[in-house]
Design an enzyme around this catalytic site. Structure first.
Site, PDB file in Angstrom:
ATOM      1  N   GLU A   1      54.334 -27.333  41.487  1.00 41.12           N
ATOM      2  CA  GLU A   1      55.828 -26.537  42.012  1.00 41.12           C
ATOM      3  C   GLU A   1      56.182 -25.959  40.623  1.00 41.12           C
ATOM      4  O   GLU A   1      56.586 -26.458  39.706  1.00 41.12           O
ATOM      5  CB  GLU A   1      56.880 -27.804  42.476  1.00 41.12           C
ATOM      6  CG  GLU A   1      57.663 -27.059  43.291  1.00 41.12           C
ATOM      7  CD  GLU A   1      59.027 -26.467  42.651  1.00 41.12           C
ATOM      8  OE1 GLU A   1      58.595 -25.376  41.912  1.00 41.12           O
ATOM      9  OE2 GLU A   1      60.027 -27.033  42.633  1.00 41.12           O
TER      10      GLU A   1
ATOM     11  N   THR B   1      52.694 -24.121  32.021  1.00 41.16           N
ATOM     12  CA  THR B   1      52.035 -25.386  31.938  1.00 41.16           C
ATOM     13  C   THR B   1      51.118 -25.807  33.065  1.00 41.16           C
ATOM     14  O   THR B   1      50.066 -26.441  32.930  1.00 41.16           O
ATOM     15  CB  THR B   1      53.229 -26.435  31.671  1.00 41.16           C
ATOM     16  OG1 THR B   1      54.045 -26.061  30.608  1.00 41.16           O
ATOM     17  CG2 THR B   1      52.772 -27.980  31.673  1.00 41.16           C
ATOM     18  N   GLY B   2      51.740 -25.324  34.241  1.00 42.47           N
ATOM     19  CA  GLY B   2      50.866 -25.494  35.365  1.00 42.47           C
ATOM     20  C   GLY B   2      49.330 -25.050  35.383  1.00 42.47           C
ATOM     21  O   GLY B   2      48.454 -25.757  35.682  1.00 42.47           O
TER      22      GLY B   2
ATOM     23  N   GLY C   1      57.333 -27.719  36.908  1.00 44.60           N
ATOM     24  CA  GLY C   1      57.610 -27.056  35.816  1.00 44.60           C
ATOM     25  C   GLY C   1      57.287 -25.799  35.823  1.00 44.60           C
ATOM     26  O   GLY C   1      57.143 -24.960  36.749  1.00 44.60           O
ATOM     27  N   SER C   2      56.963 -25.000  34.678  1.00 48.58           N
ATOM     28  CA  SER C   2      56.560 -23.640  34.258  1.00 48.58           C
ATOM     29  C   SER C   2      55.139 -23.364  34.657  1.00 48.58           C
ATOM     30  O   SER C   2      54.362 -24.127  34.630  1.00 48.58           O
ATOM     31  CB  SER C   2      56.641 -23.456  33.012  1.00 48.58           C
ATOM     32  OG  SER C   2      55.779 -24.098  32.231  1.00 48.58           O
TER      33      SER C   2
ATOM     34  N   GLU D   1      61.269 -15.478  36.101  1.00 50.01           N
ATOM     35  CA  GLU D   1      62.248 -16.521  36.186  1.00 50.01           C
ATOM     36  C   GLU D   1      63.224 -16.858  34.903  1.00 50.01           C
ATOM     37  O   GLU D   1      62.273 -16.848  33.932  1.00 50.01           O
ATOM     38  CB  GLU D   1      61.461 -17.879  36.561  1.00 50.01           C
ATOM     39  CG  GLU D   1      62.408 -19.101  36.785  1.00 50.01           C
ATOM     40  CD  GLU D   1      61.758 -20.229  37.262  1.00 50.01           C
ATOM     41  OE1 GLU D   1      60.965 -20.762  36.633  1.00 50.01           O
ATOM     42  OE2 GLU D   1      62.183 -20.702  38.362  1.00 50.01           O
TER      43      GLU D   1
ATOM     44  N   LYS E   1      55.370 -38.798  33.255  1.00 51.66           N
ATOM     45  CA  LYS E   1      55.791 -38.323  31.942  1.00 51.66           C
ATOM     46  C   LYS E   1      57.104 -37.249  32.078  1.00 51.66           C
ATOM     47  O   LYS E   1      56.942 -36.351  32.925  1.00 51.66           O
ATOM     48  CB  LYS E   1      54.696 -37.276  31.622  1.00 51.66           C
ATOM     49  CG  LYS E   1      55.088 -36.064  30.610  1.00 51.66           C
ATOM     50  CD  LYS E   1      55.754 -36.491  29.116  1.00 51.66           C
ATOM     51  CE  LYS E   1      55.854 -35.475  28.412  1.00 51.66           C
ATOM     52  NZ  LYS E   1      57.245 -34.913  28.580  1.00 51.66           N
TER      53      LYS E   1
ATOM     54  N   CYS F   1      65.055 -24.669  40.642  1.00 53.99           N
ATOM     55  CA  CYS F   1      63.821 -24.074  40.798  1.00 53.99           C
ATOM     56  C   CYS F   1      64.228 -22.920  42.089  1.00 53.99           C
ATOM     57  O   CYS F   1      63.482 -22.097  42.119  1.00 53.99           O
ATOM     58  CB  CYS F   1      62.657 -24.966  40.875  1.00 53.99           C
ATOM     59  SG  CYS F   1      62.952 -26.242  42.271  1.00 53.99           S
TER      60      CYS F   1
HETATM   61  P1  ADP Z   1      60.226 -25.942  30.690  1.00 51.64           P
HETATM   62  O1  ADP Z   1      59.382 -24.582  29.887  1.00 51.64           O
HETATM   63  O2  ADP Z   1      61.039 -25.421  31.764  1.00 51.64           O
HETATM   64  O3  ADP Z   1      60.637 -26.988  29.717  1.00 51.64           O
HETATM   65  P2  ADP Z   1      57.323 -27.134  31.032  1.00 51.64           P
HETATM   66  O4  ADP Z   1      56.368 -26.610  32.111  1.00 51.64           O
HETATM   67  O5  ADP Z   1      57.400 -26.720  29.595  1.00 51.64           O
HETATM   68  O6  ADP Z   1      58.838 -26.369  31.619  1.00 51.64           O
HETATM   69  O7  ADP Z   1      58.043 -28.587  31.309  1.00 51.64           O
HETATM   70  C1  ADP Z   1      57.854 -29.226  32.468  1.00 51.64           C
HETATM   71  C2  ADP Z   1      57.182 -30.592  31.943  1.00 51.64           C
HETATM   72  O8  ADP Z   1      55.958 -30.402  31.554  1.00 51.64           O
HETATM   73  C3  ADP Z   1      58.020 -31.378  30.857  1.00 51.64           C
HETATM   74  O9  ADP Z   1      57.606 -32.757  31.285  1.00 51.64           O
HETATM   75  C4  ADP Z   1      56.936 -31.005  29.622  1.00 51.64           C
HETATM   76  O10 ADP Z   1      57.042 -32.200  28.820  1.00 51.64           O
HETATM   77  C5  ADP Z   1      55.574 -30.776  30.409  1.00 51.64           C
HETATM   78  N1  ADP Z   1      54.519 -30.244  29.452  1.00 51.64           N
HETATM   79  C6  ADP Z   1      54.916 -29.293  28.743  1.00 51.64           C
HETATM   80  N2  ADP Z   1      53.780 -28.585  28.015  1.00 51.64           N
HETATM   81  C7  ADP Z   1      52.717 -29.466  28.566  1.00 51.64           C
HETATM   82  C8  ADP Z   1      51.481 -29.568  28.598  1.00 51.64           C
HETATM   83  N3  ADP Z   1      50.795 -28.617  27.581  1.00 51.64           N
HETATM   84  N4  ADP Z   1      50.675 -30.394  29.224  1.00 51.64           N
HETATM   85  C9  ADP Z   1      51.160 -31.354  29.973  1.00 51.64           C
HETATM   86  N5  ADP Z   1      52.425 -31.240  30.308  1.00 51.64           N
HETATM   87  C10 ADP Z   1      53.270 -30.515  29.546  1.00 51.64           C
END
Ligand code: ADP
Length: 495
Positions: A265, A246-247, A242-243, A399, A189, A300
């Protein structure tokens, strides 16, 4: 050398609407929905993506499961998998400039950096893991005469990989390389604002002979597609960059579903610590500036906190400010540019919010602090240096993921360590010193996945990258990355 006329040609090339790759076929979303892709270079629509549905994500997981279970990939001799992956790496390398320009139009990274850090890095990563495939052995345990203990290493199965927009190919390959080499099947994804190049290299993987269903790519919103992958009962391992927010959701989704292993990460607030006895302060100025401002700070491991020993603080900040004044911000497809576009309007606004807060607290904005080149329609921000930052400020703890550097003075090694470790993150750090003992003391005491000495960034594939504390768990890069994709299985045999 970059081929400038080719870059100009590619800058204007039409980008056809992108589709998911599921089970070897490029398909639209199950309900036909699409989403616009906005280029950060001019704020205009570049193309569209399939806006994935839960049904799409489930179809991709089912395809990956079938591909794994029937052994069309995992069951091949390792040397055969190696040939496919090596061919894939060659195809990526052949199309490197096309991929790099497409990626820049999608996410805004400077072209010189994008070329190296994206297609060429991805090809190198895939090659590294391809070459390792037929060199990984199991173990025979040191048992007594009456038993034989065998330790097999088996692919974990279906891997869900959710990746971000700052370096989609580099980070994507850090997951895909070892996962595919191990024999796993993958559902990938990409981020909404950086999907195009990953789809393009997935197409090249098909051309290289990767069997259908082994690599599937589903685009769309994280909260829909990403969440469906995270909630799936049929995904064995989830890998993510990612963030932190979301993690956390991914860990919860794992707990609610099948307890899939989740490797995260999650970025950092990495301290770049300059002692007065640094071997070359001019080099430290240059590397520190590039360590935060390249790719508009969207890295990152960016050195976003600059800790400077008080005796050299003012002179160092003055030199840094002069260096940054000469950095060219703007069109990332111009090779002379050293800081490209911010990926999205949302990110730009978030960056400016941090600056506004620092200003309201009376911190000194030495240079930058504003949006720039607004007439282009693109999302550009001046490299920004903020001094007098208190370690307790949000700017020193959270961050930004943008071109904003927080500068903090320190008086002693002890205090530098305390400030360096004073955030919830622990991804990267750097120490500039000529004192070998101090360098090793700092390496031991700083809580981070990587500590640079007298440099920042640039580590190659041979070393792992991973965070401690709230920067994550598990490692990308190096042979250690296989740990996420290969399970240990014991056979205990009575002789
Ligand atoms: P940023 O805020 O830097 O975009 P995210 O963590 O939102 O960081 O995004 C990193 C990845 O996680 C992207 O591919 C995004 O589509 C995906 N993502 C965002 N929200 C969700 C979620 N609720 N569940 C799974 N994946 C997500």
């Amino acid at each position: 050398m970059l081929d400038l006329s080719r870059i100009e040609e590619l800058r204007r090339a039409d980008v056809p609407p992108a589709r998911h790759l599921i089970d070897g076929a490029f398909v639209a979303a199950s309900d036909g929905a699409e989403m616009e892709v906005i280029s950060p270079l001019d704020g205009k629509v570049l193309t569209s993506l399939a806006r994935g549905t839960t049904t799409d994500a489930e179809a991709a997981v089912a395809a990956a499961r079938r591909a794994f279970d029937d052994g069309r990939w995992a069951g091949l001799p390792p040397a055969a998998r190696k040939q496919v992956l090596l061919k894939w790496a060659d195809l990526i390398e052949e199309q490197a400039l096309d991929l790099a320009v497409l990626g820049v139009r999608d996410n805004g990274t400077e072209i010189g950096m994008a070329l190296k850090a994206e297609p060429l890095s991805a090809a190198g990563t895939i090659r590294y893991y391809a070459e390792a495939i037929d060199k990984i052995y199991g173990e025979i345990a040191p048992t007594g005469d009456g038993s034989l203990g065998l330790v097999h290493r088996e692919p974990v199965g279906v891997v869900g990989a959710i990746v971000p927009w700052n370096f989609p190919l580099m980070i994507g390959a850090w997951k895909l390389g070892p996962a595919l080499a191990a024999g796993c099947s993958v559902v990938l994804k990409p981020a909404e604002t950086a999907s195009l190049t990953l789809l393009r290299i997935a197409e090249l993987a098909q051309q290289a002979g990767l069997p259908d269903g082994v690599l599937n790519v589903v685009t769309g919103e994280g909260a829909v597609v990403g969440a469906a992958i995270a909630e799936s009962m049929d995904v064995d391992v989830l890998v993510f960059t990612g963030s932190g927010a979301t993690g956390r959701r991914l860990l919860e989704a794992s707990a609610r579903s099948n307890l899939k292993r989740v490797y995260l990460e999650l970025g950092g607030k990495s301290p770049n610590i300059v002692f007065a006895d640094a071997p070359d302060l001019k080099e430290a100025v240059k590397v520190s500036a590039n360590g935060i401002f390249r790719n508009a700070g969207q890295v990152c491991v960016a050195g976003s906190r600059l800790l400077v020993e008080r005796s050299i603080h003012d002179a160092f900040v003055a030199d840094l400010t002069e260096y940054v004044r000469d950095m060219k911000v703007g069109d990332p497809l111009d090779p002379a540019t050293s800081a490209g576009a911010v990926n999205s309007l949302r990110q730009l606004e978030q960056n400016l919010g941090f600056v506004a807060e620092a200003r309201a607290l009376g911190r000194d904005i030495r240079i930058g602090g504003a949006r720039t080149l607004q007439d282009t329609g693109g999302y550009f921000m001046e490299p920004t240096i903020v001094t007098g930052v208190d370690p307790a400020d949000r700017l020193a703890r959270e961050e930004v993921f943008g071109p904003v550097l927080a500068v903090i003075p320190f008086d002693s090694e002890e205090q530098a360590v305390a400030i360096a470790n004073g955030t919830d993150y622990g991804l990267a750090a750097a120490v500039w010193t000529s004192n070998l003992s101090r360098a090793h003391r700092m390496i031991r005491r700083i809580k981070a996945g990587i500590v640079h000495v007298n440099t920042y960034g640039g580590s190659d594939m041979t070393v792992p990258l991973g965070g401690v504390k709230q920067s994550g768990n598990g490692h990308d890069k190096s042979l250690h990355a296989f740990d996420k994709y290969l399970d240990l299985k014991t056979a205990w045999i009575k002789l």
